[in-house]
Design an enzyme around this catalytic site. Structure first.
Site, PDB file in Angstrom:
ATOM      1  N   HIS A 159      -5.722  -0.326   3.013  1.00  0.00           N
ATOM      2  CA  HIS A 159      -5.853  -0.556   1.578  1.00  0.00           C
ATOM      3  C   HIS A 159      -6.730  -1.780   1.302  1.00  0.00           C
ATOM      4  O   HIS A 159      -7.524  -1.774   0.361  1.00  0.00           O
ATOM      5  CB  HIS A 159      -4.474  -0.761   0.939  1.00  0.00           C
ATOM      6  CG  HIS A 159      -3.623   0.462   0.977  1.00  0.00           C
ATOM      7  ND1 HIS A 159      -3.224   1.131  -0.152  1.00  0.00           N
ATOM      8  CD2 HIS A 159      -3.079   1.143   2.018  1.00  0.00           C
ATOM      9  CE1 HIS A 159      -2.470   2.175   0.186  1.00  0.00           C
ATOM     10  NE2 HIS A 159      -2.376   2.194   1.509  1.00  0.00           N
ATOM     11  N   ASP A 215      -3.222  -1.372  -6.683  1.00  0.00           N
ATOM     12  CA  ASP A 215      -2.882  -0.250  -5.814  1.00  0.00           C
ATOM     13  C   ASP A 215      -1.669   0.472  -6.400  1.00  0.00           C
ATOM     14  O   ASP A 215      -1.160   0.110  -7.463  1.00  0.00           O
ATOM     15  CB  ASP A 215      -2.576  -0.799  -4.416  1.00  0.00           C
ATOM     16  CG  ASP A 215      -3.040   0.114  -3.301  1.00  0.00           C
ATOM     17  OD1 ASP A 215      -2.951   1.344  -3.463  1.00  0.00           O
ATOM     18  OD2 ASP A 215      -3.459  -0.404  -2.255  1.00  0.00           O
TER      19      ASP A 215
END
Length: 189
Positions: free
Chosen positions: A19, A117
Site C-alpha cells: 500500500h 486507504d
C-alpha cells in the site's frame, strides 16, 4: 477551483508495503504538479521507502507518527510485514488509535485534501468536522473491488465462511466464473 491553485494534500496509506509504495508514487506525481504533500506513516515504514528525488523534496515531506501500543501486539511492530496474520487484528487496533493524533495534525496543518486507504473508517468524521475533502485511493483492481462488493453488502456480512468466498457473489450480475477465490487462496485471509 482555480487549476493553478496549489493544495496541501495528505496521503495516509494502510501500513503495508503493498500500500505504501502506490501511495508514494501518487504523492510524487502530485508533488511534481507543485502541490504540497504530507505523506503520513510510521518511522519504520518511511525508512523503508526509496529516497525522494531532490527536485521533489521541497513539496513532499514525511510526517511520522509512532504506532500506539495495544495489548497483544509485539513491541516495534509498524507494518503488516512485522506481524503474523493471526495478530493483524491487534495491528488494526493500534492503527485505529492513530485517530486522535491525526485529527490534531489535520486541525493544525491547513490540509485541503486527505487521500486515504480503505481501513481508516474514522477519517470520514474527521474530514467532515474540518470541512476537508476526503478521497479514497484503492490499490485494488476492479475485479477485487467487485468481488468484495458494495458497503451495503459488507454490512450484511454475507461472506462468513471460507467457502462463501469460493463462489461468484450474488451482486455480480454478469456471466463469469473466475471472480472467486480457490479455497487454498482464501485460507490465509
Amino acid at each position: 477551483m482555480d487549476r493553478t491553485e496549489k493544495l496541501h494534500i495528505t496521503m495516509f496509506p494502510w501500513l503495508a508495503y503493498g500500500h505504501t509504495m502506490p501511495f508514494l508514487e501518487v504523492s510524487k506525481f502530485l508533488a511534481q504538479k507543485g502541490h504540497r504533500i504530507s505523506y503520513i506513516s510510521t518511522p519504520k515504514n518511511t525508512s523503508r521507502l526509496p529516497k525522494l528525488p531532490p527536485h521533489l523534496s521541497s513539496n513532499l515531506s514525511f510526517v511520522e507518527f509512532s504506532l500506539p501500543h495495544v495489548h497483544g501486539l509485539p513491541p516495534g511492530v509498524e507494518s503488516t510485514s512485522d506481524v503474523p496474520i493471526d495478530e493483524v487484528t491487534y495491528f488494526k487496533r493500534a492503527y485505529d488509535k492513530l485517530r486522535d493524533p491525526l485529527s490534531d495534525f489535520f486541525k493544525n496543518s491547513n490540509v485541503n485534501w486527505i487521500i486515504h486507504d480503505s481501513l481508516p473508517y474514522w477519517l470520514l468524521d474527521i474530514a467532515a468536522l474540518l470541512s476537508v475533502n476526503l478521497v479514497f485511493f484503492s490499490i485494488f483492481n476492479a475485479s477485487m473491488s467487485a468481488f468484495v462488493g458494495l458497503p451495503s453488502a459488507l454490512l450484511v456480512d454475507r461472506q462468513k465462511r471460507l467457502e462463501d468466498f469460493t463462489v461468484v457473489p450474488e451482486w455480480i450480475d454478469y456471466p463469469c466464473n473466475n471472480v472467486a477465490f480457490k479455497l487454498y487462496e482464501i485460507v490465509n485471509y
